[in-house]
Each structure stands twice: as C-alpha cells, then as structure tokens.
Design a protein around this motif. Structure first.
Motif, mmCIF file in Angstrom:
data_model
loop_
_atom_site.group_PDB
_atom_site.id
_atom_site.type_symbol
_atom_site.label_atom_id
_atom_site.label_comp_id
_atom_site.label_asym_id
_atom_site.label_seq_id
_atom_site.Cartn_x
_atom_site.Cartn_y
_atom_site.Cartn_z
ATOM 1 N N SER A 128 -16.282 0.495 4.510
ATOM 2 C CA SER A 128 -15.728 0.782 3.181
ATOM 3 C C SER A 128 -16.842 1.045 2.180
ATOM 4 O O SER A 128 -17.939 0.487 2.288
ATOM 5 C CB SER A 128 -14.933 -0.450 2.744
ATOM 6 O OG SER A 128 -14.595 -0.369 1.383
ATOM 7 N N TYR A 153 -13.562 -10.287 1.419
ATOM 8 C CA TYR A 153 -13.179 -9.071 2.162
ATOM 9 C C TYR A 153 -14.377 -8.127 2.282
ATOM 10 O O TYR A 153 -14.727 -7.670 3.376
ATOM 11 C CB TYR A 153 -12.013 -8.340 1.477
ATOM 12 C CG TYR A 153 -11.856 -6.937 2.015
ATOM 13 C CD1 TYR A 153 -11.345 -6.718 3.284
ATOM 14 C CD2 TYR A 153 -12.301 -5.822 1.278
ATOM 15 C CE1 TYR A 153 -11.264 -5.433 3.819
ATOM 16 C CE2 TYR A 153 -12.211 -4.538 1.793
ATOM 17 C CZ TYR A 153 -11.693 -4.350 3.055
ATOM 18 O OH TYR A 153 -11.636 -3.078 3.581
ATOM 19 N N ASN A 202 -1.536 -3.654 -4.713
ATOM 20 C CA ASN A 202 -2.756 -3.831 -5.508
ATOM 21 C C ASN A 202 -3.367 -2.484 -5.838
ATOM 22 O O ASN A 202 -4.054 -2.331 -6.840
ATOM 23 C CB ASN A 202 -3.802 -4.627 -4.707
ATOM 24 C CG ASN A 202 -3.343 -6.027 -4.418
ATOM 25 O OD1 ASN A 202 -2.966 -6.744 -5.334
ATOM 26 N ND2 ASN A 202 -3.349 -6.417 -3.153
ATOM 27 N N ASN A 203 -3.147 -1.521 -4.957
ATOM 28 C CA ASN A 203 -3.832 -0.235 -5.091
ATOM 29 C C ASN A 203 -3.064 0.718 -5.994
ATOM 30 O O ASN A 203 -1.851 0.635 -6.142
ATOM 31 C CB ASN A 203 -4.060 0.388 -3.717
ATOM 32 C CG ASN A 203 -4.996 -0.439 -2.857
ATOM 33 O OD1 ASN A 203 -4.598 -0.969 -1.843
ATOM 34 N ND2 ASN A 203 -6.237 -0.569 -3.285
ATOM 35 N N LYS A 220 0.211 -0.548 -15.067
ATOM 36 C CA LYS A 220 -0.821 -0.942 -16.026
ATOM 37 C C LYS A 220 -2.113 -0.233 -15.632
ATOM 38 O O LYS A 220 -2.586 -0.390 -14.505
ATOM 39 C CB LYS A 220 -1.048 -2.453 -15.970
ATOM 40 C CG LYS A 220 0.094 -3.265 -16.555
ATOM 41 C CD LYS A 220 -0.287 -4.747 -16.552
ATOM 42 C CE LYS A 220 0.654 -5.603 -17.371
ATOM 43 N NZ LYS A 220 2.077 -5.359 -17.174
ATOM 44 N N TYR A 237 -10.859 9.642 -4.363
ATOM 45 C CA TYR A 237 -9.647 9.515 -3.558
ATOM 46 C C TYR A 237 -9.703 10.532 -2.431
ATOM 47 O O TYR A 237 -10.052 11.697 -2.659
ATOM 48 C CB TYR A 237 -8.403 9.728 -4.437
ATOM 49 C CG TYR A 237 -8.313 8.671 -5.518
ATOM 50 C CD1 TYR A 237 -7.739 7.437 -5.245
ATOM 51 C CD2 TYR A 237 -8.863 8.878 -6.789
ATOM 52 C CE1 TYR A 237 -7.698 6.436 -6.216
ATOM 53 C CE2 TYR A 237 -8.824 7.893 -7.765
ATOM 54 C CZ TYR A 237 -8.247 6.671 -7.473
ATOM 55 O OH TYR A 237 -8.213 5.686 -8.431
HETATM 56 C C1 WQD Z 1 -8.298 2.302 -8.083
HETATM 57 C C2 WQD Z 1 -8.388 2.476 -9.593
HETATM 58 C C3 WQD Z 1 -8.230 0.419 -10.810
HETATM 59 C C4 WQD Z 1 -4.083 -0.478 -9.772
HETATM 60 C C5 WQD Z 1 -9.883 -1.345 -3.537
HETATM 61 C C6 WQD Z 1 -10.740 -2.348 -2.820
HETATM 62 C C7 WQD Z 1 -11.773 -1.678 -1.970
HETATM 63 C C8 WQD Z 1 -11.157 -0.597 -1.076
HETATM 64 C C9 WQD Z 1 -10.134 0.242 -1.748
HETATM 65 C C10 WQD Z 1 -11.019 -1.341 1.209
HETATM 66 C C11 WQD Z 1 -9.242 1.405 -10.265
HETATM 67 C C12 WQD Z 1 -7.061 1.325 -11.128
HETATM 68 C C13 WQD Z 1 -5.323 0.140 -9.866
HETATM 69 C C14 WQD Z 1 -3.274 -0.574 -10.943
HETATM 70 C C15 WQD Z 1 -4.985 0.585 -12.176
HETATM 71 N N1 WQD Z 1 -10.504 -1.129 0.066
HETATM 72 N N2 WQD Z 1 -5.757 0.655 -11.055
HETATM 73 N N3 WQD Z 1 -3.751 -0.022 -12.098
HETATM 74 O O1 WQD Z 1 -10.404 -0.835 -6.798
HETATM 75 O O2 WQD Z 1 -11.266 1.290 -5.800
HETATM 76 O O3 WQD Z 1 -10.714 -0.553 -4.331
HETATM 77 O O4 WQD Z 1 -9.247 -0.539 -2.537
HETATM 78 O O5 WQD Z 1 -12.127 -1.409 1.597
HETATM 79 O O6 WQD Z 1 -12.411 -2.663 -1.238
HETATM 80 O O7 WQD Z 1 -11.385 -3.154 -3.789
HETATM 81 O O8 WQD Z 1 -8.864 0.704 -5.478
HETATM 82 O O9 WQD Z 1 -6.529 1.411 -5.724
HETATM 83 O O10 WQD Z 1 -7.174 -0.951 -6.410
HETATM 84 O O11 WQD Z 1 -7.920 0.967 -7.796
HETATM 85 O O12 WQD Z 1 -5.344 1.049 -13.261
HETATM 86 O O13 WQD Z 1 -2.169 -1.143 -10.919
HETATM 87 O O14 WQD Z 1 -7.079 2.321 -10.151
HETATM 88 O O15 WQD Z 1 -8.670 -0.266 -11.951
HETATM 89 O O16 WQD Z 1 -9.894 2.021 -11.330
HETATM 90 P P1 WQD Z 1 -10.361 0.126 -5.704
HETATM 91 P P2 WQD Z 1 -7.538 0.491 -6.310
#
Ligand code: WQD
Ligand code: NAD
Length: 342
Positions: A128, A153, A202-203, A220, A237
C-alpha cells in the motif's frame, strides 16, 4: 508445460474478486482461499455469472496451519500465488492491534513457509502507498523512504514487505513482487461485482455511493483548509480493474522469469492526484445525482496529498492505468445501484 493454476488468497474480497476475473480472462485457472471474514460466498456466483467459470473455493483461515498445509498438499501444481487476504481497516487496527498483526503477518509467514515446502516459487503481494506516509516530494517514487507507520494496519504492510525480503534473501528460489496500491475504487464494467464494505464505510467512494443511494444522510468532507487547490486532500484514485490487470502482468513477469531481482516492488496508481471535491464533481457528472455533502473538520491522521510516480510500473512492468476518474465514479455508482436493486 506452464502451470496455470493460481492461488488467490482473499479472492472473494474487493480487489481479489476483480483480479480473479482478470486472471480468468487471461486464461488462468483460479483457486481461492478465503475465510469470509470480510466477504460473502455468493461472490463465487457473481464471478461465474460474468466469466462463465466458477472458481474453486477453499474456505478456511490462512492462519490455521494444518488447513493451509492440507490445501497445498491437495493442490500440487500451483503456478503462483497472489496474496490479498488481510484485514485492512485503519481505525479498527488501532483498536485491535493484535488481531491485525496476527492475521496479516501470521497468514503471510505460513504462506511463505508452505511456498518453500511445496516449491511454489512465485508470489504477488498486496502492499500500500500507506508505507510512504506523508511524502516529502511528489509524485512519490519507489525510492521515497518508507516512513514510520501511523497505524498497526500500515505497520503490517511495512513488516510484511520486510518479511518477504528477508525470506527471499535466504531462499533465492522464491520470487516476489510487492504492489503498492494507491486508492483503489470503482467496479467491474458489468456492474455485477464491486466494493462491499461491511457497516459504515471508512473510504470515500463507497461513502459517496451509499449517500447517493440513501443509506447515509450526508458525506462529511474531512477538511477544507489544506494547502491544496480547493482545500481538500489529494489522492491518486485507481480503477480496480486497472489494478487487477497489473496483478496478472506482475504474475506473468515472475512466471516468465522476466524479473530483474527476486524481490521487486512497484507503485500502482494513475499518476494523477484528485481532490475530494473533484471526486464528488466527477460522481455528480457521471451519475446525474446531486450529492448531499458538508465540509467538516479534518480527520486526524489524514495524509494531505499523495499521488504516484508510475514510471517504474509503466516502463518495467509495461503496465499503465487506462481508466479515468469518471470511469471510476460511473462504475462504482452502477455497482451500488445494481447491488441495491435500483
Ligand atoms: C480518501 C480521501 C479523506 C471519507 C485509506 C487507508 C490506506 C489505504 C486506502 C490500504 C481523504 C476523504 C474520506 C469520508 C472524506 N488502504 N474522505 N470523507 O485515507 O487515502 O486511505 O484507504 O492500504 O491505508 O488509510 O482513503 O478513502 O479513507 O479517504 O472526506 O467520509 O477522502 O479525508 O482525503 P485514504 P479514504
Ligand atoms: P477485502 O477485505 O475486500 O478482501 C480481503 C479478503 O481476504 C476478504 O474476502 C477476507 O474475507 C479475506 N481474508 C482476510 N483475512 C483472511 C484470512 N486470515 N484467511 C482467509 N481469508 C482472509 O480487501 P481488499 O480491499 O480487496 O484488499 C485486498 C488487499 O489489498 C489487502 O491486503 C489490503 O490490505 C490491500 N490494500 C487494499 C487497499 C484498499 O484501499 N482496498 C489499498 C491498499 C492495499
């Protein structure tokens, strides 16, 4: 004769299922090991509905050594392994570190042990971009230093890469490629498989599509005062099918003995950074939906900006991401609608 039976661990999960389809399209036979800890068995039927071929499933926990040994004994002619199986929720890993260290590291160690015992030489491993932390310069190349992980993680990915390197130094017959994914999103073009997070996502992308479909009241946007063009964070992405195809290429590189060292690692991204607001704009454009979102406070621990230098994967692997952000948001939305029966 080339051995064309490939073990895909975690093959019922998000990236594993798409990669299974890419492997089948390239003519490989896929055998999946998955314990359904973050997936559902009906994924097998979904895969079969698209490709016409239902992969074999061995349902067990990779941390159960006896079951793993029996699996290898029964599948004597594996051509290679793509190892996706792992826990991946950053927040959960902070709350349950031992579960993460145990699941992600023990499964890998046992797998490496069985590869030696049963002479299966080729491994493609899911790493990652989280290993780079907040990079000092952009785009981030593979030469950028690995930074101290900010979550258990992330640490499992760093330690996993180290374990693989150490084992390969001692066992030169083993060959591995670690792929450092940036942010995988989107779904197969059929709309029949896609990302299926359990509980509240979460993503970003699943949160967007679940908000648009009415499962969540609003998205949010975490932070709008960062040092970026519109104040929101930047990520690279990458369409999950581009990612899937890269795994097939990496595996072939190993099987055709084209690798330059017995351990190689590559960034997998598009090379293009997008802000959160750009992702939302793309979603609104491709779905025709207005998204209900609110600019809110920063999420602790977020990297501000990261995107990949993809030159190494482009030149050495001969792979390049082909699908753009609109194809990512369009396919993610199509999958969400199909899945919810709308
Ligand atoms: C992307 C952007 C958030 C949710 C995580 C893991 C990382 C990797 C990929 C595996 C950020 C913003 C998100 C929301 C938002 N996984 N966001 N509102 O943070 O790049 O990485 O997943 O290895 O280890 O940490 O991905 O999709 O969570 O966030 O504004 O409800 O979207 O702040 O800028 P991230 P994400
Ligand atoms: P996922 O949770 O959808 O798939 C993982 C699969 O592995 C699931 O089907 C789960 O049931 C299975 N599994 C987990 N532990 C297992 C075990 N001990 N034994 C057997 N099966 C087990 O995750 P994903 O998004 O497809 O991610 C695949 C890999 O890519 C993971 O290693 C993840 O850390 C890595 N990765 C993911 C992302 C991302 O944003 N999705 C980014 C970078 C790296």
């Amino acid at each position: 004769m080339e051995k064309n039976k490939i073990l895909v661990t975690g093959g019922l999960g998000y990236i594993g299922s798409h990669t299974t389809l890419a492997l089948q399209a390239a003519g490989y036979e896929v055998v999946i090991v998955d314990n359904l800890s973050n997936s559902q068995a009906d994924m097998l039927d979904r895969i079969a509905a698209i490709s016409g071929i239902k992969p074999a499933l061995a349902q067990f926990d990779l941390c159960e050594e006896a079951a793993l040994d029996q699996f290898f004994a029964e599948h004597a002619n594996l051509g290679g392994i793509i190892h996706f199986a792992a826990f991946k929720a950053v927040g959960e890993s902070v709350a349950q570190p031992l579960n993460y260290y145990k699941n992600n590291l023990l499964s890998l160690m046992l797998l490496l042990e069985k590869m030696q015992k049963y002479a299966v030489p080729y491994l493609v491993f899911s790493s990652s971009c989280t290993v780079y932390g907040e990079p000092e310069s952009l785009p981030v190349t593979e030469a950028a230093p690995v930074q101290k992980a900010t979550s258990p993680y992330g640490n499992t990915k760093q330690i996993s890469e180290e374990i693989i390197q150490d084992v390969l130094k001692a066992q030169p017959a083993l060959q591995a490629i670690a792929l450092r994914y940036f942010n995988p999103v989107g779904a197969h073009e059929s709309g029949q498989i896609g990302e299926l997070p359990l509980g509240v996502p979460n993503n970003l992308m699943p949160f967007i599509t679940q908000t648009a479909i009415g499962l969540r009241s609003e998205l949010k946007v975490f932070g709008h005062d960062y040092d970026t063009p519109d104040g929101t964070c930047i990520r690279d992405y990458i369409h999950v099918m581009d990612l899937a195809e890269a795994h097939v290429i990496a595996l072939q590189r190993l099987m055709e003995k084209k690798n330059r060292a017995n351990y190689e690692f590559f960034n997998l991204g598009t090379g293009q950074g997008s802000t959160v607001l750009e992702v939302i704009a793309s979603f609104e454009r491709t779905s025709g939906q207005k998204l209900n979102y609110q600019l809110t406070e920063r999420r602790p621990g977020d990297v501000v900006k990261i995107y990949a230098d993809t030159a190494l994967a482009n030149e050495v692997l001969g792979w390049k991401a082909r699908r753009n952000l609109d194809e990512m948001t369009r396919s993610a939305w199509q999958w969400e609608q199909n899945y919810r029966g709308q």
